[in-house]
Structure formats: C-alpha cells, structure tokens
Motif scaffolding. Structure first.
Motif, PDB file in Angstrom:
ATOM      1  N   HIS A 132       5.149  -0.829   8.379  1.00  0.00           N
ATOM      2  CA  HIS A 132       4.943   0.556   7.960  1.00  0.00           C
ATOM      3  C   HIS A 132       6.302   1.168   7.662  1.00  0.00           C
ATOM      4  CE1 HIS A 132       3.524   4.877   9.282  1.00  0.00           C
ATOM      5  NE2 HIS A 132       3.956   4.836   8.030  1.00  0.00           N
ATOM      6  N   VAL A 134       3.181  -1.095   4.041  1.00  0.00           N
ATOM      7  CA  VAL A 134       2.573   0.174   3.655  1.00  0.00           C
ATOM      8  C   VAL A 134       3.648   1.254   3.696  1.00  0.00           C
ATOM      9  CG1 VAL A 134       1.720   0.521   6.030  1.00  0.00           C
ATOM     10  CG2 VAL A 134       0.845   1.947   4.165  1.00  0.00           C
ATOM     11  N   PHE A 176      -4.901   3.734   9.248  1.00  0.00           N
ATOM     12  CA  PHE A 176      -4.680   2.360   8.819  1.00  0.00           C
ATOM     13  C   PHE A 176      -4.143   1.432   9.904  1.00  0.00           C
ATOM     14  CE2 PHE A 176      -0.601   4.472   7.715  1.00  0.00           C
ATOM     15  CZ  PHE A 176       0.291   3.648   8.370  1.00  0.00           C
ATOM     16  N   VAL A 221      -4.670  -0.644   3.236  1.00  0.00           N
ATOM     17  CA  VAL A 221      -3.749  -1.605   3.852  1.00  0.00           C
ATOM     18  C   VAL A 221      -4.411  -2.924   4.214  1.00  0.00           C
ATOM     19  CG1 VAL A 221      -2.460   0.333   4.830  1.00  0.00           C
ATOM     20  CG2 VAL A 221      -4.105  -0.900   6.266  1.00  0.00           C
ATOM     21  N   ALA A 247      -2.329  -5.625   2.934  1.00  0.00           N
ATOM     22  CA  ALA A 247      -0.944  -5.231   2.665  1.00  0.00           C
ATOM     23  C   ALA A 247       0.055  -5.964   3.548  1.00  0.00           C
ATOM     24  CB  ALA A 247      -0.783  -3.729   2.854  1.00  0.00           C
ATOM     25  N   ALA A 275       0.863  -1.182   0.000  1.00  0.00           N
ATOM     26  CA  ALA A 275       0.000   0.000   0.000  1.00  0.00           C
ATOM     27  C   ALA A 275       0.895   1.226   0.000  1.00  0.00           C
ATOM     28  CB  ALA A 275      -0.907   0.007   1.225  1.00  0.00           C
ATOM     29  N   LEU A 310      -4.049  -2.716   9.382  1.00  0.00           N
ATOM     30  CA  LEU A 310      -2.851  -3.362   8.858  1.00  0.00           C
ATOM     31  C   LEU A 310      -2.740  -4.771   9.435  1.00  0.00           C
ATOM     32  CD1 LEU A 310      -0.251  -2.954   7.149  1.00  0.00           C
ATOM     33  CD2 LEU A 310       0.878  -2.186   9.252  1.00  0.00           C
TER      34      LEU A 310
END
Length: 295
Positions: A90, A60, A80, A54, A57, A4, A84
């Motif tokens: 992240h 991201v 998000f 996300v 995902a 993402a 997630l």
C-alpha cells in the motif's frame, strides 16, 4: 505490475495517468465514476469497491482527502485491506497524521502486506508532468519494490527511514512552511501597497533575488496579483493539514505560534464560505484587514 489506484481527485488522476505510461495494468476506484473516465479511456479498468480494485494488485496507491477517508477505504466495510494479496504494498500519498500512518502499517503487518508512506509536494500541473517531489518512509524492501513506480510520477524521491510516520511529519512541516511563506508575502506586499509600492514589483524583486524559490515564484505571483486561480488545493483542505500540524506539535511539545496564525487565517477564509480559490487565497485576509483587499 498490477496496480490499483484509489482516489481520483486532481492529483490522483494525474498520478494514475503517469503510472499507466509505464505499461502496467491499472484498476481504479473513486466514489464518483465520472472522475475515472479519462483513465478508463486510456486503458484502466474500473472496480466497484476498493476491495475489488486490489483483488489482483501487487501495489495499491491511495490519494484521498484525510485520515478518515483513508481509514474507510482501507479498513471499512468495503475496504481493501483484507482483499490485498499477501505481499502486496500500500503506497499512501495522502496528507495524513503520522499516527494514522503507523496504525495502518501495523494493520498491514498483521495481514502480511506492507505499507509505504509516500506524500508528495507539487501542484496538479506538476503531477501531470511527473515532476512531483516525493517523500517516503517504511520498510526498505517495500520502498525498493515500488521505486520504479515512483520514478514514473516524480522528479526525485527523498527517503526518511523505516518509521512510516516520518514522511508524513515532513509533509506536514512542508505545508506549514508554505503557509508561513504565504502569510509573510501577504503581509509584506500589503505593507508595500499601503505605502504606494506596487505589489507585483515587490514580488519580481524578491522572487528573483532573496527568495528565488518555487514557493515565492508561484504562490507569490498569486498573492501579488491577488488572483487565486487555478485551484491547486482548497482552503478547507489545507486547513485540515495545518490542524494536523498543530496536533502533531502539541503531542510533541513543540510551540508553533506561526502555525496558529496560518490556521486562523485559513479558518477565517473557510468560515466566509470562500471555497473556489486556491488555498493561497487566505492571503486575502491580510489585504482585507488593511482595507485594500481585492479577493
């Protein structure tokens, strides 16, 4: 991987396009959908919220303007973090404070997801060419997992350890150093001009000898010619960055008088409503104060 990407300004769009070249699936979100059109045409999918982006995902990426925007897309009503999947990572490319990075890393830890600080150096054209210089910090396992993705967007990655705030300190220090170089060139070239020496001739000498580096070559050309296009980053955006430098310096008890000079020059430019130039255009404050400005 399922990737993402949130935040599609000039830098975000360029980075996202390079991630697509790695044959990964990509879902994107931005406040305005029009900035996603080229990515959608290239095969990305659109999400209506950060949380939706996300949902499936593995990783991201975020590239947004400031700490508040990053907190909002991560922790806000449509953020998000809760969406997630467990084990997701992240990768934060934004220029933010080290404190915000550490705060978000702790929030991720509580949700069994991970956070990697990943600020970058380079103008949008460098991002397009996958020639960014990348700084990372965070857990080694997370950095190892995203390493192949970073190879798609940059020419080299420099790691600064486990403390997620460290890479952001390095990014702020780098922007401070660029700002000081811009101020130094502005003062030097203006001194030459006031004494009958051609600004561009000075730049050609210094950028090819004593200061043969990308900053002096690229920003120096802008300052020598007093032509501040194209806009890589606006004065207002980098003023925010230098404010973060000064805040971090104050918290760390580090005197940074040159940082205040750069901040005041950017403040003057922003206060005048000059927003259609690259941030190096704050060099015009020096020329104008000397009575020779052409900004």
């Amino acid at each position: 991987m399922n990737i993402a990407f949130i935040g599609l300004g000039q830098m975000g769009q360029a980075i996202a396009h390079n991630l697509l070249k790695g044959d990964h699936t990509l879902t994107v979100f931005n406040r305005s959908r029009d900035k996603a059109e080229s990515l959608l045409q290239a095969g990305a999918s659109w999400a209506d919220t950060p949380a939706e982006a996300v949902a499936e995902a593995d990783v991201v990426f975020t590239m947004v303007s400031d700490d508040a925007a990053l907190r909002n897309i991560t922790l806000g009503d449509f953020g998000f973090l809760t969406a997630l999947p467990e084990g997701g990572i992240h990768v934060s490319c934004s220029t933010i404070s080290p404190e915000t990075a550490r705060e978000l890393a702790e929030q991720h830890r509580q949700k069994n997801t991970e956070y990697v600080a990943c600020p970058v150096f380079g103008k949008p054209e460098a991002a397009q060419a996958a020639k960014l210089w990348i700084c990372t910090s965070g857990s080694q396992s997370a950095k190892d997992r995203v390493g192949p993705l970073l190879e798609l967007i940059g020419q080299e990655t420099y790691d600064f350890g486990d403390d997620v705030g460290a890479a952001n300190v390095v990014k702020l220090a780098g922007n401070f150093m660029i700002g000081c170089a811009i101020e130094a060139m502005a003062e030097a070239f203006t001194l030459g001009e006031k004494n009958g020496v051609d600004r561009k001739a000075m730049w050609e000498l210094f950028s090819n000898t004593l200061f043969a580096s990308p900053v002096y070559k690229n920003y120096g050309k802008m300052i020598a010619e007093e032509a501040y296009q194209p806009v890589g980053a606006s004065p207002a955006l980098i003023r925010k960055d230098i404010r973060l430098v000064l805040d971090t310096a104050q918290q760390s008890m580090v005197p940074m008088p040159f940082g205040m000079v750069v901040f005041q020059q950017l403040t003057a430019t922003v206060a005048k409503g000059i927003d259609n130039i690259d941030w190096a255009g704050f060099a015009g404050e020096v020329s104008e104060n000397a009575g020779v400005g052409k900004r």
